[in-house]
Design a protein around this motif. Structure first.
Motif, PDB file in Angstrom:
ATOM      1  N   LEU A  98      23.069  25.300 103.097  1.00 29.42           N
ATOM      2  CA  LEU A  98      23.997  25.029 104.346  1.00 29.42           C
ATOM      3  C   LEU A  98      25.650  25.986 104.346  1.00 29.42           C
ATOM      4  CD1 LEU A  98      23.794  21.037 103.191  1.00 29.42           C
ATOM      5  CD2 LEU A  98      22.029  22.860 105.305  1.00 29.42           C
ATOM      6  N   LEU A  99      25.797  26.723 103.481  1.00 31.23           N
ATOM      7  CA  LEU A  99      26.669  27.785 104.228  1.00 31.23           C
ATOM      8  C   LEU A  99      26.240  28.154 104.579  1.00 31.23           C
ATOM      9  CD1 LEU A  99      28.664  27.597 100.594  1.00 31.23           C
ATOM     10  CD2 LEU A  99      29.527  26.884 102.859  1.00 31.23           C
ATOM     11  N   SER A 100      25.106  29.267 104.452  1.00 29.93           N
ATOM     12  CA  SER A 100      24.949  30.198 105.219  1.00 29.93           C
ATOM     13  C   SER A 100      24.533  29.624 106.433  1.00 29.93           C
ATOM     14  CB  SER A 100      23.235  30.908 104.564  1.00 29.93           C
ATOM     15  OG  SER A 100      23.252  31.945 105.067  1.00 29.93           O
ATOM     16  N   LEU A 101      23.449  28.961 106.755  1.00 30.41           N
ATOM     17  CA  LEU A 101      23.500  28.021 108.130  1.00 30.41           C
ATOM     18  C   LEU A 101      24.074  28.310 109.106  1.00 30.41           C
ATOM     19  CD1 LEU A 101      20.142  25.894 107.364  1.00 30.41           C
ATOM     20  CD2 LEU A 101      19.940  27.474 108.606  1.00 30.41           C
ATOM     21  N   THR A 102      25.580  27.582 108.455  1.00 30.96           N
ATOM     22  CA  THR A 102      27.099  26.660 108.591  1.00 30.96           C
ATOM     23  C   THR A 102      27.197  28.595 109.643  1.00 30.96           C
ATOM     24  OG1 THR A 102      26.782  25.085 108.256  1.00 30.96           O
ATOM     25  CG2 THR A 102      28.441  25.951 108.866  1.00 30.96           C
ATOM     26  N   ALA A 103      27.479  29.591 108.349  1.00 26.58           N
ATOM     27  CA  ALA A 103      28.135  30.968 108.866  1.00 26.58           C
ATOM     28  C   ALA A 103      27.564  31.119 109.803  1.00 26.58           C
ATOM     29  CB  ALA A 103      27.950  31.542 107.673  1.00 26.58           C
ATOM     30  N   ARG A 104      26.533  31.291 110.206  1.00 27.99           N
ATOM     31  CA  ARG A 104      25.373  31.511 111.408  1.00 27.99           C
ATOM     32  C   ARG A 104      25.315  31.302 112.772  1.00 27.99           C
ATOM     33  NH1 ARG A 104      20.233  35.248 111.075  1.00 27.99           N
ATOM     34  NH2 ARG A 104      20.426  36.296 108.824  1.00 27.99           N
ATOM     35  N   TYR A 105      26.042  30.285 112.333  1.00 28.79           N
ATOM     36  CA  TYR A 105      25.793  28.969 113.770  1.00 28.79           C
ATOM     37  C   TYR A 105      27.137  29.633 114.501  1.00 28.79           C
ATOM     38  CZ  TYR A 105      27.169  25.203 116.665  1.00 28.79           C
ATOM     39  OH  TYR A 105      27.831  24.298 117.471  1.00 28.79           O
ATOM     40  N   PHE A 106      27.899  29.653 113.401  1.00 29.23           N
ATOM     41  CA  PHE A 106      29.699  29.770 113.919  1.00 29.23           C
ATOM     42  C   PHE A 106      29.582  31.985 113.968  1.00 29.23           C
ATOM     43  CE2 PHE A 106      30.911  25.730 112.333  1.00 29.23           C
ATOM     44  CZ  PHE A 106      31.602  25.191 113.377  1.00 29.23           C
ATOM     45  N   ARG A 107      28.398  32.726 113.977  1.00 25.47           N
ATOM     46  CA  ARG A 107      28.304  33.780 113.668  1.00 25.47           C
ATOM     47  C   ARG A 107      27.944  33.887 115.302  1.00 25.47           C
ATOM     48  NH1 ARG A 107      25.252  36.061 109.817  1.00 25.47           N
ATOM     49  NH2 ARG A 107      26.790  35.925 108.654  1.00 25.47           N
ATOM     50  N   GLY A 108      27.366  32.989 116.016  1.00 22.64           N
ATOM     51  CA  GLY A 108      27.814  32.968 117.825  1.00 22.64           C
ATOM     52  C   GLY A 108      26.042  34.169 118.217  1.00 22.64           C
ATOM     53  N   ARG A 109      25.366  35.217 116.710  1.00 18.80           N
ATOM     54  CA  ARG A 109      24.230  36.012 117.636  1.00 18.80           C
ATOM     55  C   ARG A 109      23.228  34.811 117.435  1.00 18.80           C
ATOM     56  NH1 ARG A 109      25.491  40.306 113.328  1.00 18.80           N
ATOM     57  NH2 ARG A 109      27.620  39.971 113.337  1.00 18.80           N
ATOM     58  N   GLU A 110      22.331  34.865 118.331  1.00 17.88           N
ATOM     59  CA  GLU A 110      20.788  34.023 118.022  1.00 17.88           C
ATOM     60  C   GLU A 110      20.190  35.451 117.310  1.00 17.88           C
ATOM     61  OE1 GLU A 110      18.956  34.946 122.030  1.00 17.88           O
ATOM     62  OE2 GLU A 110      20.452  33.688 123.423  1.00 17.88           O
ATOM     63  N   TRP A 111      19.480  34.433 116.580  1.00 20.93           N
ATOM     64  CA  TRP A 111      18.142  34.405 115.750  1.00 20.93           C
ATOM     65  C   TRP A 111      17.134  33.154 115.417  1.00 20.93           C
ATOM     66  CZ3 TRP A 111      18.018  31.421 110.625  1.00 20.93           C
ATOM     67  CH2 TRP A 111      18.807  30.638 110.680  1.00 20.93           C
ATOM     68  N   ASN A 125      32.730  32.271 115.888  1.00 25.74           N
ATOM     69  CA  ASN A 125      34.524  32.526 114.927  1.00 25.74           C
ATOM     70  C   ASN A 125      34.206  33.008 113.894  1.00 25.74           C
ATOM     71  OD1 ASN A 125      36.229  31.584 113.915  1.00 25.74           O
ATOM     72  ND2 ASN A 125      36.535  29.095 114.006  1.00 25.74           N
ATOM     73  N   PRO A 126      34.200  33.942 114.584  1.00 29.72           N
ATOM     74  CA  PRO A 126      33.698  35.246 113.334  1.00 29.72           C
ATOM     75  C   PRO A 126      34.786  34.969 111.781  1.00 29.72           C
ATOM     76  CG  PRO A 126      33.953  36.488 115.010  1.00 29.72           C
ATOM     77  CD  PRO A 126      34.691  35.250 115.704  1.00 29.72           C
ATOM     78  N   ALA A 127      35.828  34.369 111.942  1.00 32.38           N
ATOM     79  CA  ALA A 127      36.590  34.352 111.233  1.00 32.38           C
ATOM     80  C   ALA A 127      36.019  32.729 109.528  1.00 32.38           C
ATOM     81  CB  ALA A 127      37.858  34.448 110.916  1.00 32.38           C
ATOM     82  N   LEU A 128      35.728  32.402 110.818  1.00 28.44           N
ATOM     83  CA  LEU A 128      35.343  31.035 109.733  1.00 28.44           C
ATOM     84  C   LEU A 128      33.930  31.472 109.503  1.00 28.44           C
ATOM     85  CD1 LEU A 128      34.952  28.479 108.577  1.00 28.44           C
ATOM     86  CD2 LEU A 128      34.165  27.598 111.234  1.00 28.44           C
ATOM     87  N   ALA A 129      32.908  32.085 110.144  1.00 27.80           N
ATOM     88  CA  ALA A 129      31.625  32.676 110.030  1.00 27.80           C
ATOM     89  C   ALA A 129      31.835  34.023 108.390  1.00 27.80           C
ATOM     90  CB  ALA A 129      30.963  33.232 110.931  1.00 27.80           C
TER      91      ALA A 129
END
Length: 174
Positions: A98-111, A125-129
């Motif tokens: 879940l941490l990784s998924l949330t980081a990917r969400y906030f990274r904002g890059r399509e995947w 929000n790269p800092a939060l990611a």
């Protein structure tokens, strides 16, 4: 002493172990194998797919366990210790993906995962990611200790107590 686990619980237990071996093995292999950029991508994808598999299996296990209480006749101290240990395993191996998924969400890059476009934020929000991934990596280290403790507890039951706890988790046979 545990008398039995359902086949679904036993199957998910061993499949989760395989997925954890793939997740941890893929990420650890990066430190001792000099991969090409293409190979690094395959290793990263393997890690993500294994982690997503762990999440799905752990959530399924939580659901199945909630539907059917296990038949336990251990002394209350052992029972509480086992419940805490299992609870920590479940919590960790649900939290990490879940941490990784949330980081990917906030990274904002399509995947995508299994061909499905995964949700991403409109305002990255790269800092939060980065912070979430730091938590993911730090907490992942705890997994080694919890897996080791779980394995030692199973061996303690099998070798010292000589009960059927370990045999009750066999995939095949009685």
């Amino acid at each position: 002493m545990i008398t039995h686990y359902s086949f679904a619980i036993r199957l998910l237990h061993w499949l989760t172990l395989l997925a954890l071996l793939a997740a941890y093995g893929s990420i650890e292999s990066r430190s001792w194998i000099d991969f090409t950029p293409g190979q690094r991508k395959v290793v990263a994808i393997t890690h993500v797919y294994a982690g997503m598999s762990v999440l799905i299996m752990m959530l399924t296990r939580v659901f199945l366990r909630s539907k059917r209480a296990l038949n336990m006749t251990q002394p209350s101290g052992h029972s509480r210790l086992a419940q805490w240990g299992h609870g920590l395993l479940y919590l960790l191996f649900i939290t990490l993906p879940l941490l990784s998924l949330t980081a990917r969400y906030f990274r904002g890059r399509e995947w995508s995962w299994l061909g499905l476009a995964m949700p991403i934020t409109d305002t990255p929000n790269p800092a939060l990611a980065k912070s979430l991934m730091a938590w993911h990596m730090d907490l992942a280290q705890l997994g080694y200790w919890l897996i080791a403790a779980h394995t030692l507890a199973a061996l303690y039951h099998h070798v010292i107590k000589k009960d059927n706890t370990l045999r009750a988790m066999r995939l095949w046979g009685k």
